[in-house]
Write an enzyme that holds these catalytic residues in place. Structure first.
Site, PDB file in Angstrom:
ATOM      1  N   SER A 270       0.849  -1.196   0.000  1.00 21.03           N
ATOM      2  CA  SER A 270       0.000   0.000   0.000  1.00 21.03           C
ATOM      3  C   SER A 270       0.887   1.251   0.000  1.00 21.03           C
ATOM      4  O   SER A 270       0.424   2.346  -0.310  1.00 21.03           O
ATOM      5  CB  SER A 270      -0.926   0.003   1.224  1.00 21.03           C
ATOM      6  OG  SER A 270      -0.202  -0.291   2.402  1.00 21.03           O
TER       7      SER A 270
ATOM      8  N   ASP B 278       5.788  -7.010   2.623  1.00 19.79           N
ATOM      9  CA  ASP B 278       4.802  -7.384   1.612  1.00 19.79           C
ATOM     10  C   ASP B 278       5.505  -7.603   0.269  1.00 19.79           C
ATOM     11  O   ASP B 278       6.157  -6.675  -0.241  1.00 19.79           O
ATOM     12  CB  ASP B 278       3.796  -6.228   1.492  1.00 19.79           C
ATOM     13  CG  ASP B 278       2.417  -6.694   1.099  1.00 19.79           C
ATOM     14  OD1 ASP B 278       2.212  -7.909   0.930  1.00 19.79           O
ATOM     15  OD2 ASP B 278       1.528  -5.817   0.988  1.00 19.79           O
TER      16      ASP B 278
ATOM     17  N   LYS C 254       4.655 -11.442   3.313  1.00 17.22           N
ATOM     18  CA  LYS C 254       3.247 -11.670   2.961  1.00 17.22           C
ATOM     19  C   LYS C 254       3.144 -11.711   1.452  1.00 17.22           C
ATOM     20  O   LYS C 254       3.837 -10.965   0.757  1.00 17.22           O
ATOM     21  CB  LYS C 254       2.360 -10.547   3.525  1.00 17.22           C
ATOM     22  CG  LYS C 254       0.893 -10.669   3.096  1.00 17.22           C
ATOM     23  CD  LYS C 254       0.004  -9.688   3.825  1.00 17.22           C
ATOM     24  CE  LYS C 254      -0.088  -8.335   3.164  1.00 17.22           C
ATOM     25  NZ  LYS C 254      -0.602  -8.357   1.771  1.00 17.22           N
TER      26      LYS C 254
ATOM     27  N   GLU D 135       0.043 -12.377  -1.881  1.00 20.85           N
ATOM     28  CA  GLU D 135      -1.380 -12.456  -2.190  1.00 20.85           C
ATOM     29  C   GLU D 135      -1.703 -13.703  -3.017  1.00 20.85           C
ATOM     30  O   GLU D 135      -0.887 -14.124  -3.850  1.00 20.85           O
ATOM     31  CB  GLU D 135      -1.813 -11.204  -2.979  1.00 20.85           C
ATOM     32  CG  GLU D 135      -1.664  -9.915  -2.188  1.00 20.85           C
ATOM     33  CD  GLU D 135      -2.131  -8.683  -2.962  1.00 20.85           C
ATOM     34  OE1 GLU D 135      -2.689  -8.824  -4.067  1.00 20.85           O
ATOM     35  OE2 GLU D 135      -1.912  -7.573  -2.439  1.00 20.85           O
TER      36      GLU D 135
ATOM     37  N   GLU E 161      -9.164  -9.936   3.320  1.00 21.71           N
ATOM     38  CA  GLU E 161      -9.494  -8.535   3.008  1.00 21.71           C
ATOM     39  C   GLU E 161     -10.852  -8.423   2.332  1.00 21.71           C
ATOM     40  O   GLU E 161     -11.124  -9.113   1.336  1.00 21.71           O
ATOM     41  CB  GLU E 161      -8.401  -7.916   2.104  1.00 21.71           C
ATOM     42  CG  GLU E 161      -8.718  -6.454   1.760  1.00 21.71           C
ATOM     43  CD  GLU E 161      -7.546  -5.658   1.217  1.00 21.71           C
ATOM     44  OE1 GLU E 161      -6.404  -6.173   1.228  1.00 21.71           O
ATOM     45  OE2 GLU E 161      -7.784  -4.515   0.787  1.00 21.71           O
TER      46      GLU E 161
HETATM   47  O1  KIV Z   1      -0.430  -3.458   1.492  1.00 20.04           O
HETATM   48  C1  KIV Z   1      -1.091  -3.449   2.537  1.00 20.04           C
HETATM   49  O2  KIV Z   1      -1.078  -2.484   3.313  1.00 20.04           O
HETATM   50  C2  KIV Z   1      -1.890  -4.630   2.819  1.00 20.04           C
HETATM   51  C3  KIV Z   1      -2.871  -4.529   3.945  1.00 20.04           C
HETATM   52  C4  KIV Z   1      -4.007  -3.714   3.515  1.00 20.04           C
HETATM   53  C5  KIV Z   1      -3.277  -5.875   4.426  1.00 20.04           C
HETATM   54  O3  KIV Z   1      -1.777  -5.598   2.154  1.00 20.04           O
END
Ligand code: KIV
Length: 292
Positions: free
Chosen positions: A58, A96, A126, A128, A195
């Site tokens: 994000s 992420d 993390k 997706e 989400e």
């Molecule tokens: O990128 C991010 O901030 C996310 C969260 C919204 C879970 O993946």
């Protein structure tokens, strides 16, 4: 009456681990998680006692100003991960994986995941996706890197999903998400972000898994909650998703502080005497003798 103090929570707090995540779920204690992309925010979150900090992709939207999360690169993510790692010592740090850093091949996914730990100072990554990511999750966890899954609204797939829209609203779509969650758990994920799915589905998936779910717009039945910090602080003014609870309005606070500064400079109220370095009178006289 004593002056109220803000708890720093910092020096005595033990490092939060993926095991602690699991134990919290077993004890029925909610897991707290927020995003950070820089040193001071990470430090404030850590001192406030957050369980986990996500350096989310994000970043692309709320810090770098892109329309969606797709343009952010590995190098940009690692740059921000390092800043967060310098600021937070106790929270579990999750990096992420950006778009196209894990989709091309399992080898590339594993190598890039490793960079988050080796070069970014993260504790876990993390990524997706559901069943289509099982092989990558197996390979990354096989290398000793904890993986958090992310299903439901997966922003890196907005072109496939038709935009930022809630997922799992029909029985069939919901069943697929339950199956994906079970596959990710079996593949080795230590936790899964859900989400933008119906609250009832969030609760059902959380009940079916022994690993903790972290919800964002997935209701109170998840084992923990995450939000984007810029939404929580009201720093990102472009739009605010329905599921966000805004705890401050920093964008307008910031704008007001900047306007006050500009006015102070223009009216010469700033800098005042207390913002100015003094010079000894004797030294000043000497200088005047020298330069006039
Ligand atoms: O990128 C991010 O901030 C996310 C969260 C919204 C879970 O993946």
């Amino acid at each position: 009456m004593s002056t109220p103090t803000i708890s720093t929570g910092a020096p005595t707090r033990k490092k939060v681990t993926t095991l602690a995540f699991r134990q919290k779920k077993e004890r029925g204690e909610a897991i707290s998680m927020l995003t950070a992309y820089d040193y001071p925010t990470a430090m404030a979150l850590d001192r406030a006692g957050i369980d986990s900090i996500l350096v989310g992709d994000s970043l692309a939207m709320v810090v770098l100003g892109y329309e969606n999360t797709l343009p952010v690169t590995m190098e940009e993510m690692l740059h921000h991960c390092r800043a967060v790692a310098r600021g937070a010592k106790s929270a579990l740090l999750i990096g992420d994986m950006p778009f196209m850093s894990y989709q091309v091949s399992v080898e590339e996914a594993t190598r890039n995941a490793g960079r988050f730990l080796q070069q970014g100072g993260m504790d876990a990554v993390k990524l997706e996706g559901g069943h289509e990511r099982a092989e990558a999750v197996r390979s990354i966890t096989g290398a000793g890197i904890p993986v958090m899954g992310h299903i439901g609204l997966t922003p890196q797939s907005i072109n496939q999903l038709g935009g930022f829209r809630a997922q799992g609203k029909t029985a069939l779509a919901a069943k697929r998400l339950v199956e994906d969650a079970l596959i990710l758990e079996e593949a080795g994920c230590f936790s899964i972000v859900l989400e933008s799915v119906p609250g009832r589905l969030g609760e059902l998936i959380s009940r079916k898994l022994s690993i903790p779910t972290i919800g964002i717009g997935a209701g109170a039945g998840c084992d923990g909650q995450v939000l984007v910090t810029h939404d929580v602080l009201g720093l990102f003014d472009r739009f605010t998703p329905k599921f966000v609870k805004k705890y401050a309005d920093f964008h307008h606070e910031m704008q007001k502080a900047f306007a006050d500064y500009i006015e102070d400079v223009e009216t010469k109220r700033f800098p005042a005497q207390e913002h100015t370095v003094e010079m000894d009178n004797k030294e000043w006289e000497l200088l005047l003798q020298e330069v006039g």
